[in-house]
Scaffold this motif. Structure first.
Motif, mmCIF file in Angstrom:
data_model
loop_
_atom_site.group_PDB
_atom_site.id
_atom_site.type_symbol
_atom_site.label_atom_id
_atom_site.label_comp_id
_atom_site.label_asym_id
_atom_site.label_seq_id
_atom_site.Cartn_x
_atom_site.Cartn_y
_atom_site.Cartn_z
ATOM 1 N N THR A 24 0.857 -1.177 0.000
ATOM 2 C CA THR A 24 0.000 0.000 0.000
ATOM 3 C C THR A 24 0.897 1.232 0.000
ATOM 4 O OG1 THR A 24 -1.895 1.036 1.127
ATOM 5 C CG2 THR A 24 -0.169 0.093 2.521
ATOM 6 N N SER A 25 0.314 2.407 0.120
ATOM 7 C CA SER A 25 1.085 3.645 -0.024
ATOM 8 C C SER A 25 2.154 3.804 1.055
ATOM 9 C CB SER A 25 0.145 4.848 0.033
ATOM 10 O OG SER A 25 0.891 6.053 0.047
ATOM 11 N N PRO A 26 3.339 4.260 0.662
ATOM 12 C CA PRO A 26 4.372 4.538 1.670
ATOM 13 C C PRO A 26 3.953 5.623 2.655
ATOM 14 C CG PRO A 26 5.041 5.341 -0.498
ATOM 15 C CD PRO A 26 3.826 4.502 -0.708
ATOM 16 N N ALA A 27 2.911 6.367 2.320
ATOM 17 C CA ALA A 27 2.402 7.351 3.284
ATOM 18 C C ALA A 27 1.974 6.655 4.573
ATOM 19 C CB ALA A 27 1.227 8.117 2.682
ATOM 20 N N ALA A 28 1.416 5.438 4.453
ATOM 21 C CA ALA A 28 1.010 4.684 5.642
ATOM 22 C C ALA A 28 2.220 4.325 6.499
ATOM 23 C CB ALA A 28 0.269 3.418 5.216
ATOM 24 N N LEU A 29 3.343 4.104 5.845
ATOM 25 C CA LEU A 29 4.584 3.808 6.556
ATOM 26 C C LEU A 29 5.050 5.037 7.335
ATOM 27 C CD1 LEU A 29 6.496 1.238 6.531
ATOM 28 C CD2 LEU A 29 7.906 2.538 4.927
ATOM 29 N N MET A 30 5.078 6.159 6.641
ATOM 30 C CA MET A 30 5.591 7.384 7.260
ATOM 31 C C MET A 30 4.720 7.872 8.410
ATOM 32 S SD MET A 30 8.393 7.814 5.794
ATOM 33 C CE MET A 30 9.293 7.325 4.318
ATOM 34 N N THR A 88 13.477 2.335 25.979
ATOM 35 C CA THR A 88 13.206 3.765 25.728
ATOM 36 C C THR A 88 12.149 4.032 24.662
ATOM 37 O OG1 THR A 88 15.051 3.829 24.158
ATOM 38 C CG2 THR A 88 15.531 4.453 26.430
ATOM 39 N N LEU A 89 11.920 3.106 23.751
ATOM 40 C CA LEU A 89 11.014 3.372 22.635
ATOM 41 C C LEU A 89 9.902 2.332 22.547
ATOM 42 C CD1 LEU A 89 13.539 4.224 19.758
ATOM 43 C CD2 LEU A 89 12.323 5.815 21.263
ATOM 44 N N LYS A 90 8.737 2.782 22.100
ATOM 45 C CA LYS A 90 7.683 1.845 21.730
ATOM 46 C C LYS A 90 8.058 1.204 20.395
ATOM 47 C CE LYS A 90 4.458 4.891 21.537
ATOM 48 N NZ LYS A 90 3.134 5.514 21.305
ATOM 49 N N LEU A 91 7.545 0.017 20.150
ATOM 50 C CA LEU A 91 7.794 -0.667 18.890
ATOM 51 C C LEU A 91 6.540 -0.656 18.036
ATOM 52 C CD1 LEU A 91 9.786 -3.828 20.085
ATOM 53 C CD2 LEU A 91 10.700 -1.667 19.205
ATOM 54 N N SER A 92 6.738 -0.457 16.747
ATOM 55 C CA SER A 92 5.637 -0.507 15.793
ATOM 56 C C SER A 92 6.100 -1.332 14.596
ATOM 57 C CB SER A 92 5.244 0.908 15.349
ATOM 58 O OG SER A 92 4.180 0.872 14.408
ATOM 59 N N GLU A 93 5.193 -2.073 13.967
ATOM 60 C CA GLU A 93 5.560 -2.889 12.817
ATOM 61 C C GLU A 93 4.731 -2.500 11.600
ATOM 62 O OE1 GLU A 93 4.851 -7.033 13.519
ATOM 63 O OE2 GLU A 93 2.830 -6.698 14.298
ATOM 64 N N CYS A 94 5.073 -3.060 10.439
ATOM 65 C CA CYS A 94 4.420 -2.600 9.204
ATOM 66 C C CYS A 94 4.285 -3.708 8.167
ATOM 67 C CB CYS A 94 5.193 -1.422 8.615
ATOM 68 S SG CYS A 94 6.935 -1.792 8.265
ATOM 69 N N THR A 95 4.037 -4.934 8.610
ATOM 70 C CA THR A 95 3.907 -6.027 7.654
ATOM 71 C C THR A 95 2.710 -5.859 6.732
ATOM 72 O OG1 THR A 95 2.708 -7.312 9.322
ATOM 73 C CG2 THR A 95 5.080 -7.696 9.130
ATOM 74 N N ASP A 96 1.735 -5.068 7.140
ATOM 75 C CA ASP A 96 0.580 -4.817 6.280
ATOM 76 C C ASP A 96 0.910 -3.836 5.151
ATOM 77 O OD1 ASP A 96 0.915 -2.895 8.336
ATOM 78 O OD2 ASP A 96 -1.120 -2.135 8.022
ATOM 79 N N VAL A 97 1.981 -3.077 5.313
ATOM 80 C CA VAL A 97 2.386 -2.086 4.309
ATOM 81 C C VAL A 97 3.500 -2.636 3.419
ATOM 82 C CG1 VAL A 97 3.272 0.262 3.943
ATOM 83 C CG2 VAL A 97 1.769 -0.221 5.887
ATOM 84 N N ILE A 98 4.398 -3.414 4.003
ATOM 85 C CA ILE A 98 5.602 -3.894 3.324
ATOM 86 C C ILE A 98 5.613 -5.419 3.266
ATOM 87 C CG2 ILE A 98 8.126 -4.072 3.496
ATOM 88 C CD1 ILE A 98 7.285 -1.343 2.693
ATOM 89 N N CYS A 113 9.731 -0.932 12.919
ATOM 90 C CA CYS A 113 10.490 -2.036 12.345
ATOM 91 C C CYS A 113 9.581 -2.781 11.373
ATOM 92 C CB CYS A 113 11.010 -2.961 13.439
ATOM 93 S SG CYS A 113 9.714 -3.671 14.476
ATOM 94 N N ASN A 114 10.160 -3.716 10.666
ATOM 95 C CA ASN A 114 9.333 -4.480 9.737
ATOM 96 C C ASN A 114 8.353 -5.379 10.484
ATOM 97 O OD1 ASN A 114 9.698 -7.327 7.664
ATOM 98 N ND2 ASN A 114 8.407 -5.576 7.229
ATOM 99 N N SER A 150 14.681 -5.940 11.126
ATOM 100 C CA SER A 150 15.079 -4.600 10.711
ATOM 101 C C SER A 150 15.067 -4.424 9.194
ATOM 102 C CB SER A 150 16.467 -4.256 11.261
ATOM 103 O OG SER A 150 17.457 -5.089 10.664
ATOM 104 N N GLY A 151 14.236 -5.219 8.495
ATOM 105 C CA GLY A 151 14.036 -4.955 7.076
ATOM 106 C C GLY A 151 13.477 -3.568 6.841
#
Length: 358
Positions: free
Chosen positions: A110-116, A209-219, A126-127, A164-165
């Motif tokens: 889907t659009s890289p806008a969703a990633l950003m 220190t950081l929350k984790l988020s993934e993006c397998t639905d985008v990538i 992360c991936n 880390s893809g």
């Protein structure tokens, strides 16, 4: 409202070495641009750090040509080549407020806008999430580093691992990369055989220190089954490489699916039944040959034929030992497999014999 230059989200690629990595990167970039059309008004800048600018000449990207000396420096002090991922992203975040570094063996769903949109202060994108740190207590990351990290309070057994893809950060959190690089440099001599040390160190320094988020639905990150997905991409490039941003090329992005090509269920069942007529060690080999030989409606799935055959041969060799040329001929000419392969039997045999290594 227009964005200032440093506010434009950055999509970053590192592409070096064999042609196949550049092919992967080019397809990933075009997939981003194809899907970006679905979110008009979304700004995006693409940067490519590479040893060869030629493959990117037709794409709207900023190319940074890195000579061998620079790449060598980025991988020091131990020559660990994945270290350069963090170095490149850190340098970009010195000049831009938001950036995502993405591996070449990826393409957009889907659009890289969703990633950003998922890159926020206080979050590591992360991936995908991996398992817990203690899910594999026999790997070098655990046997060689567990004691050291626990002494420093850096990693407990329940720490989540990451793939880390994709690495996305804001400039405000870019110091996490400095800590990850420092930890890599310290740990590499202790666990140099750990292929995934880079993403492990990133997980360690981000854990507290950081929350984790993934993006397998985008990538889609095809780190497994590379042969088949590379075959799809090479078929797309063969068709559209001369004009990768044409309407037809962008439309065909949708036809390069994120699924491995497999025959319909009834065909798979018939292949399984047929394979029972073969010696047990040849059954999986035969089914994988037939997966590649099926006449898929999708042209890019059909392009995976030789990749399936090569993978079948590779799996056979790994599981049951090397299959010599005469053994291969006898296998392919067994009545059940010969009839099921039909007119493609000779093609399969010729390909496997041509790529055979004694």
């Amino acid at each position: 409202m227009s964005l200032s230059n440093d506010e434009i989200p950055q999509l970053i690629y590192l592409a070096f070495g064999p042609t196949t990595y550049h092919q992967e990167a080019c397809f990933s970039i075009v997939s981003a641009l194809a899907h970006l059309r679905n979110t008009p008004g979304q700004a995006l800048q693409i940067q490519v750090f590479t040893d060869d600018p030629a493959p990117y000449a037709l794409l709207p990207v900023t190319v940074h040509v890195l000579d061998e000396q620079t790449r060598h420096l980025w991988n020091q002090p131990h020559g660990y080549h994945f270290r350069s991922k963090h170095v490149a992203l850190r340098q970009v975040l010195d000049h831009y407020k938001k950036a995502v570094l993405i591996d070449t063996d990826t393409f957009f769903r889907t659009s890289p806008a969703a990633l950003m949109h998922r890159v926020e202060t206080g979050t590591l994108l992360c991936n995908a999430f991996g398992g817990r740190y203690d899910h594999n207590t026999h790997c070098p990351l655990y046997t060689k580093l567990h004691g050291l990290l626990q002494q420093r309070g850096l990693a407990d057994d329940g720490m989540p691992l990451v793939n880390s893809g994709v690495i996305g950060l804001t400039a405000q959190d870019s110091a996490i990369l400095d800590r990850s690089i420092a930890l890599m440099d310290e740990c590499y001599p202790l666990a140099r055989e750990a292929y995934s040390l880079e993403e492990f160190c990133l997980a360690v320094v981000a854990a507290s220190t950081l929350k984790l988020s993934e993006c397998t639905d985008v990538i889609h990150h095809y780190w497994s089954h590379k042969k088949q997905f590379r075959a799809k991409i090479q078929a797309w490039l063969h068709k559209h490489g001369a004009d990768p941003l044409s309407h037809a090329a962008l439309a065909d992005i949708q036809n390069v699916s994120d699924q491995l090509p497999r025959p319909p269920l009834l065909h798979r069942l018939s292949y399984k039944v047929m394979s029972l007529t073969l010696p047990s060690q040849q059954r999986q080999f035969a089914r994988e040959l037939l997966y590649g030989s099926y006449p898929y409606a999708n042209e890019f799935d059909r392009a995976c034929a030789t990749a399936w055959w090569d993978k079948a041969r590779e799996n056979m060799d790994q599981r049951h030992g090397h299959l010599g040329p005469e053994q291969l001929r006898r296998c392919l000419r067994r009545p059940g497999l010969r009839l099921t392969l039909g007119s493609r039997r000779k093609e399969v045999e010729q390909h496997l014999l041509a790529t055979h290594k004694d």
